[in-house]
Design a protein around this motif. Structure first.
Motif, PDB file in Angstrom:
ATOM      1  N   LYS A  92       0.816  -1.209   0.000  1.00 25.85           N
ATOM      2  CA  LYS A  92       0.000   0.000   0.000  1.00 25.85           C
ATOM      3  C   LYS A  92       0.853   1.264   0.000  1.00 25.85           C
ATOM      4  O   LYS A  92       0.397   2.326  -0.396  1.00 25.85           O
ATOM      5  CB  LYS A  92      -0.947   0.001   1.198  1.00 25.85           C
ATOM      6  CG  LYS A  92      -2.038  -1.034   1.069  1.00 25.85           C
ATOM      7  CD  LYS A  92      -3.068  -0.888   2.146  1.00 25.85           C
ATOM      8  CE  LYS A  92      -4.094  -1.994   1.972  1.00 25.85           C
ATOM      9  NZ  LYS A  92      -5.415  -1.590   2.316  1.00 25.85           N
ATOM     10  N   GLN A  93       2.094   1.175   0.438  1.00 21.02           N
ATOM     11  CA  GLN A  93       2.965   2.333   0.503  1.00 21.02           C
ATOM     12  C   GLN A  93       3.834   2.513  -0.747  1.00 21.02           C
ATOM     13  O   GLN A  93       4.285   3.613  -1.045  1.00 21.02           O
ATOM     14  CB  GLN A  93       3.922   2.230   1.713  1.00 21.02           C
ATOM     15  CG  GLN A  93       3.258   2.345   3.051  1.00 21.02           C
ATOM     16  CD  GLN A  93       2.664   1.022   3.519  1.00 21.02           C
ATOM     17  OE1 GLN A  93       3.104  -0.058   3.106  1.00 21.02           O
ATOM     18  NE2 GLN A  93       1.643   1.085   4.354  1.00 21.02           N
ATOM     19  N   LEU A  94       4.096   1.459  -1.470  1.00 20.98           N
ATOM     20  CA  LEU A  94       5.064   1.489  -2.564  1.00 20.98           C
ATOM     21  C   LEU A  94       4.387   1.299  -3.926  1.00 20.98           C
ATOM     22  O   LEU A  94       3.545   0.419  -4.086  1.00 20.98           O
ATOM     23  CB  LEU A  94       6.110   0.387  -2.367  1.00 20.98           C
ATOM     24  CG  LEU A  94       7.236   0.316  -3.389  1.00 20.98           C
ATOM     25  CD1 LEU A  94       8.110   1.565  -3.313  1.00 20.98           C
ATOM     26  CD2 LEU A  94       8.080  -0.931  -3.153  1.00 20.98           C
ATOM     27  N   ALA A  95       4.764   2.130  -4.890  1.00 20.68           N
ATOM     28  CA  ALA A  95       4.264   1.996  -6.265  1.00 20.68           C
ATOM     29  C   ALA A  95       5.430   2.232  -7.230  1.00 20.68           C
ATOM     30  O   ALA A  95       6.210   3.172  -7.062  1.00 20.68           O
ATOM     31  CB  ALA A  95       3.151   2.987  -6.547  1.00 20.68           C
ATOM     32  N   VAL A  96       5.529   1.390  -8.219  1.00 20.38           N
ATOM     33  CA  VAL A  96       6.539   1.508  -9.268  1.00 20.38           C
ATOM     34  C   VAL A  96       5.798   1.781 -10.569  1.00 20.38           C
ATOM     35  O   VAL A  96       4.818   1.097 -10.885  1.00 20.38           O
ATOM     36  CB  VAL A  96       7.376   0.214  -9.392  1.00 20.38           C
ATOM     37  CG1 VAL A  96       8.410   0.349 -10.496  1.00 20.38           C
ATOM     38  CG2 VAL A  96       8.023  -0.139  -8.064  1.00 20.38           C
ATOM     39  N   SER A  97       6.263   2.782 -11.311  1.00 21.71           N
ATOM     40  CA  SER A  97       5.575   3.115 -12.561  1.00 21.71           C
ATOM     41  C   SER A  97       6.562   3.168 -13.718  1.00 21.71           C
ATOM     42  O   SER A  97       7.735   3.503 -13.549  1.00 21.71           O
ATOM     43  CB  SER A  97       4.841   4.454 -12.434  1.00 21.71           C
ATOM     44  OG  SER A  97       5.764   5.494 -12.198  1.00 21.71           O
ATOM     45  N   THR A 116       9.920   6.883 -18.902  1.00 24.32           N
ATOM     46  CA  THR A 116      10.165   7.321 -17.536  1.00 24.32           C
ATOM     47  C   THR A 116       9.871   6.187 -16.567  1.00 24.32           C
ATOM     48  O   THR A 116       8.814   5.559 -16.648  1.00 24.32           O
ATOM     49  CB  THR A 116       9.257   8.528 -17.201  1.00 24.32           C
ATOM     50  OG1 THR A 116       9.421   9.525 -18.191  1.00 24.32           O
ATOM     51  CG2 THR A 116       9.583   9.100 -15.848  1.00 24.32           C
ATOM     52  N   LEU A 117      10.803   5.968 -15.654  1.00 24.03           N
ATOM     53  CA  LEU A 117      10.627   4.986 -14.584  1.00 24.03           C
ATOM     54  C   LEU A 117      10.491   5.752 -13.285  1.00 24.03           C
ATOM     55  O   LEU A 117      11.298   6.654 -12.997  1.00 24.03           O
ATOM     56  CB  LEU A 117      11.833   4.036 -14.534  1.00 24.03           C
ATOM     57  CG  LEU A 117      11.815   2.966 -13.455  1.00 24.03           C
ATOM     58  CD1 LEU A 117      10.639   2.006 -13.665  1.00 24.03           C
ATOM     59  CD2 LEU A 117      13.144   2.212 -13.459  1.00 24.03           C
ATOM     60  N   GLY A 118       9.481   5.422 -12.497  1.00 20.41           N
ATOM     61  CA  GLY A 118       9.245   6.149 -11.259  1.00 20.41           C
ATOM     62  C   GLY A 118       9.035   5.217 -10.073  1.00 20.41           C
ATOM     63  O   GLY A 118       8.610   4.066 -10.228  1.00 20.41           O
ATOM     64  N   LEU A 119       9.342   5.736  -8.906  1.00 18.35           N
ATOM     65  CA  LEU A 119       9.145   5.008  -7.665  1.00 18.35           C
ATOM     66  C   LEU A 119       8.484   5.973  -6.684  1.00 18.35           C
ATOM     67  O   LEU A 119       8.956   7.093  -6.484  1.00 18.35           O
ATOM     68  CB  LEU A 119      10.499   4.534  -7.110  1.00 18.35           C
ATOM     69  CG  LEU A 119      10.497   3.733  -5.829  1.00 18.35           C
ATOM     70  CD1 LEU A 119       9.766   2.401  -6.024  1.00 18.35           C
ATOM     71  CD2 LEU A 119      11.933   3.487  -5.376  1.00 18.35           C
TER      72      LEU A 119
END
Length: 186
Positions: A142-147, A179-182
């Motif tokens: 629930k806290q972490l998202a990778v895009s 684009t890679l996001g965290l």
């Protein structure tokens, strides 16, 4: 100005297995337009107020509006994962009218000293485009998202032109952008 717009969205929850998490968004538009533009405001005698040259008008479509456009998105969404791929097609459109003003009447151009101005009754425009983009998001907690996002995946260029017999005025390309996001929420 007249036209129509069609929009449709459907979640495919009726499909079996993982396909029940898919869906589609579709939007299409069509515009017919004709406007009267002032090509030359004319001249007025400052002393008497008399019109010495009447204004010149021209008709053309609404600038910067594509007559046809189509947007399509296919998506997959769950609580932990989402994916989208989108395509946006835009028909060519006019960006400038008139291209230049001058002392000549519309469509008249001479090489003499009395009139050496560019043609006024010409358009500048942009060619049609097709842009394809995608996005993926994975949330393992629930806290972490990778895009991961991709823009302009088919490397669509921007092509602008001027005059009825086109002369290139701008050619540009941003290239593909990935684009890679965290993201972390605390």
């Amino acid at each position: 100005l007249k036209g129509w717009e069609f929009s449709y969205q459907q979640d495919f929850t009726f499909l079996p297995w993982y396909f029940k998490n898919t869906g589609i968004q579709l939007n299409a538009t069509h515009i017919d337009s004709e406007l009267t533009y002032i090509l030359d405001p004319g001249t007025v005698n400052a002393t008497t107020g008399a019109v010495t040259k009447a204004p010149t008008y021209g008709t053309g479509p609404w600038l910067n509006a594509s007559p046809d456009s189509l947007n399509l998105t296919v998506y997959y969404e769950t609580e932990k994962f989402s994916a989208r791929i989108s395509a946006a097609q835009r028909a060519g459109y006019y960006t400038t009218y008139p291209i230049a003003s001058g002392a000549c009447d519309v469509g008249l151009q001479t090489s003499g000293a009395a009139c050496d101005a560019p043609l006024m009754n010409e358009f500048g425009g942009s060619e049609e485009t097709l842009n394809v983009d995608f996005s993926l998001t994975w949330s393992p907690t629930k806290q972490l998202a990778v895009s991961l996002e991709g823009l302009n995946m088919i490397n669509q260029t921007t092509n602008r032109y001027a005059y009825n017999q086109p002369v290139v005025t701008q050619y540009g390309s941003t290239g593909r952008v990935i684009t890679l996001g965290l993201r972390y929420k605390y």
